[in-house]
Design a protein around this motif. Sequence first.
Motif, short mmCIF file in Angstrom:
data_model
loop_
_atom_site.label_atom_id
_atom_site.label_comp_id
_atom_site.label_asym_id
_atom_site.label_seq_id
_atom_site.Cartn_x
_atom_site.Cartn_y
_atom_site.Cartn_z
N ALA A 148 0.82 -1.22 0.00
CA ALA A 148 0.00 0.00 0.00
C ALA A 148 0.85 1.26 0.00
CB ALA A 148 -0.93 -0.01 1.21
N LEU A 149 2.08 1.19 0.55
CA LEU A 149 2.97 2.35 0.58
C LEU A 149 3.91 2.39 -0.62
CD1 LEU A 149 4.04 2.63 4.34
CD2 LEU A 149 2.29 3.93 3.12
N ALA A 150 4.05 1.28 -1.31
CA ALA A 150 5.02 1.18 -2.41
C ALA A 150 4.85 2.26 -3.48
CB ALA A 150 4.96 -0.21 -3.04
N PRO A 151 3.62 2.66 -3.85
CA PRO A 151 3.50 3.71 -4.88
C PRO A 151 4.14 5.03 -4.48
CG PRO A 151 1.42 2.56 -4.60
CD PRO A 151 2.30 2.12 -3.48
N PHE A 152 4.27 5.30 -3.16
CA PHE A 152 4.82 6.56 -2.70
C PHE A 152 6.32 6.46 -2.41
CE2 PHE A 152 0.50 6.27 -0.57
CZ PHE A 152 -0.17 6.87 -1.62
N ALA A 153 6.87 5.24 -2.49
CA ALA A 153 8.27 5.00 -2.12
C ALA A 153 9.18 5.22 -3.32
CB ALA A 153 8.43 3.59 -1.57
N VAL A 154 10.34 5.84 -3.07
CA VAL A 154 11.32 6.11 -4.13
C VAL A 154 12.71 5.76 -3.62
CG1 VAL A 154 9.94 7.94 -5.20
CG2 VAL A 154 11.61 8.53 -3.42
N ASP A 155 13.60 5.46 -4.55
CA ASP A 155 15.00 5.21 -4.20
C ASP A 155 15.82 6.49 -4.17
OD1 ASP A 155 14.68 2.42 -3.96
OD2 ASP A 155 14.88 2.17 -6.12
N ARG A 156 15.25 7.55 -4.79
CA ARG A 156 15.96 8.82 -4.86
C ARG A 156 14.92 9.93 -4.95
NH1 ARG A 156 21.21 9.29 -6.31
NH2 ARG A 156 22.01 11.35 -6.82
N LEU A 157 15.13 11.01 -4.20
CA LEU A 157 14.17 12.10 -4.19
C LEU A 157 14.20 12.87 -5.50
CD1 LEU A 157 14.81 13.58 -0.63
CD2 LEU A 157 13.00 11.99 -1.33
N GLY A 158 13.03 13.33 -5.91
CA GLY A 158 12.91 14.15 -7.11
C GLY A 158 11.44 14.37 -7.41
N ALA A 159 10.99 15.63 -7.35
CA ALA A 159 9.56 15.93 -7.45
C ALA A 159 9.03 15.91 -8.88
CB ALA A 159 9.27 17.29 -6.83
N VAL A 160 9.92 15.92 -9.87
CA VAL A 160 9.48 15.98 -11.26
C VAL A 160 9.73 14.62 -11.91
CG1 VAL A 160 9.73 17.16 -13.48
CG2 VAL A 160 10.07 18.43 -11.34
N PRO A 161 8.67 13.83 -12.13
CA PRO A 161 8.85 12.49 -12.70
C PRO A 161 9.56 12.54 -14.05
CG PRO A 161 6.62 12.78 -11.88
CD PRO A 161 7.26 14.13 -11.84
N GLY A 162 10.56 11.69 -14.20
CA GLY A 162 11.27 11.60 -15.47
C GLY A 162 12.26 12.70 -15.73
N TRP A 163 12.44 13.61 -14.75
CA TRP A 163 13.39 14.71 -14.95
C TRP A 163 14.81 14.20 -14.91
CZ3 TRP A 163 17.39 17.13 -12.29
CH2 TRP A 163 17.79 18.39 -12.77
N THR A 164 15.54 14.46 -15.98
CA THR A 164 16.96 14.10 -16.01
C THR A 164 17.74 15.29 -16.54
OG1 THR A 164 16.64 13.11 -18.20
CG2 THR A 164 16.62 11.61 -16.33
N PRO A 165 18.70 15.77 -15.76
CA PRO A 165 19.45 16.96 -16.20
C PRO A 165 20.42 16.62 -17.30
CG PRO A 165 20.40 16.08 -14.20
CD PRO A 165 19.18 15.25 -14.48
N GLU A 166 20.71 17.60 -18.14
CA GLU A 166 21.77 17.43 -19.14
C GLU A 166 23.10 17.50 -18.42
OE1 GLU A 166 21.79 18.49 -22.82
OE2 GLU A 166 19.67 18.21 -23.12
N PRO A 167 23.95 16.49 -18.57
CA PRO A 167 25.24 16.53 -17.87
C PRO A 167 26.09 17.69 -18.33
CG PRO A 167 25.19 14.73 -19.48
CD PRO A 167 23.81 15.29 -19.41
N VAL A 168 26.63 18.42 -17.36
CA VAL A 168 27.50 19.56 -17.65
C VAL A 168 28.84 19.30 -16.97
CG1 VAL A 168 27.82 22.04 -17.39
CG2 VAL A 168 25.52 21.13 -17.76
#
Length: 327
Positions: A148-168
Amino acid sequence: MTTNTADTADIEAAVLALKEPSSLEIRPRYEGSNICTWIGFKHVNYLVEEAVLNHLRQAGIAPGTVYETYGLCTDIVDIDTRILHAFHIDDTAIAEVKPHRKAKDGELVLAVTLHVRRETLLKAVTSTVRVQLRLDPRGGGELPVPAALAPFAVDRLGAVPGWTPEPVEVDLAADDLVKELTAGRNAYAWKFRIPYWYCHFTERQQMSGYLRLMEEAKDRLVADRGVSIKTLLDEQNWIPVVPHSRITVLDEARMEEDLYVVLTVESVFKGFTYDSRMDTYVVRDGQLVQTATGRITHGYAVIENRRDWSLVSFDDRMNAALEGRSA
């Protein structure tokens, strides 16, 4: 301690209870009464945070319990707050929390409203808050994460789903990187070493740490441009006011990392308010990683007496400072 049907049923019932509204009466902390008896935006957000934590506790998902039992860290990763009426130190906030109408399945997004008693009960604050349960492998939990809690559980924090920064890739000294981050911008930046008291659950910077930095960023920017908060208070009896703030966590920032904080003035609205954007970065494995972004709206008010203030329009000196030019 072993998993049993009762444990599973309790968690399932708690998740269902999250859909029911909760309420709380709470006073602002004395620390937040920085100017006369008015409460600053940071401590208004702390009231919102306490209301959210109370909502989780009332439902049966207390942050301490889910951490000690399942190794799940309760983290606010996005907080978007509008202040409609100011709180004073002796006020009582009447908080109401319920699921946000735009929350999708598997998201823990809450709508928070704070009321304050005056002649009538006034809506003083509205806020949208996103919560994630970050799985912490340090020490481990006693039980596996319930379904029941699994949908809210993450391995890493990040509020924007799928957000991946361009490596600089970066290969600059700290001072040079600060200059690079502000080059060509109407901005101010500095390097900040994350201390343990800005963190929780052992090592990750928490939302309140970002709120502190957002407050400091404004203080640093105006001081750098000759219109410090004390200067305007002494010379014009002006104080800053904040009707809106938002901070979004994009990635994790860790204890004792160097955080680069950039505040950029983006726009001035009719000479009464201005919007700034705060971005924070760390250098990790030779790459610049953005950990958060946020926006804040400031205006200025003149102190009329110990209880009242009124919004003022910017003068030439303030407009010049906000535009990054000489008056």
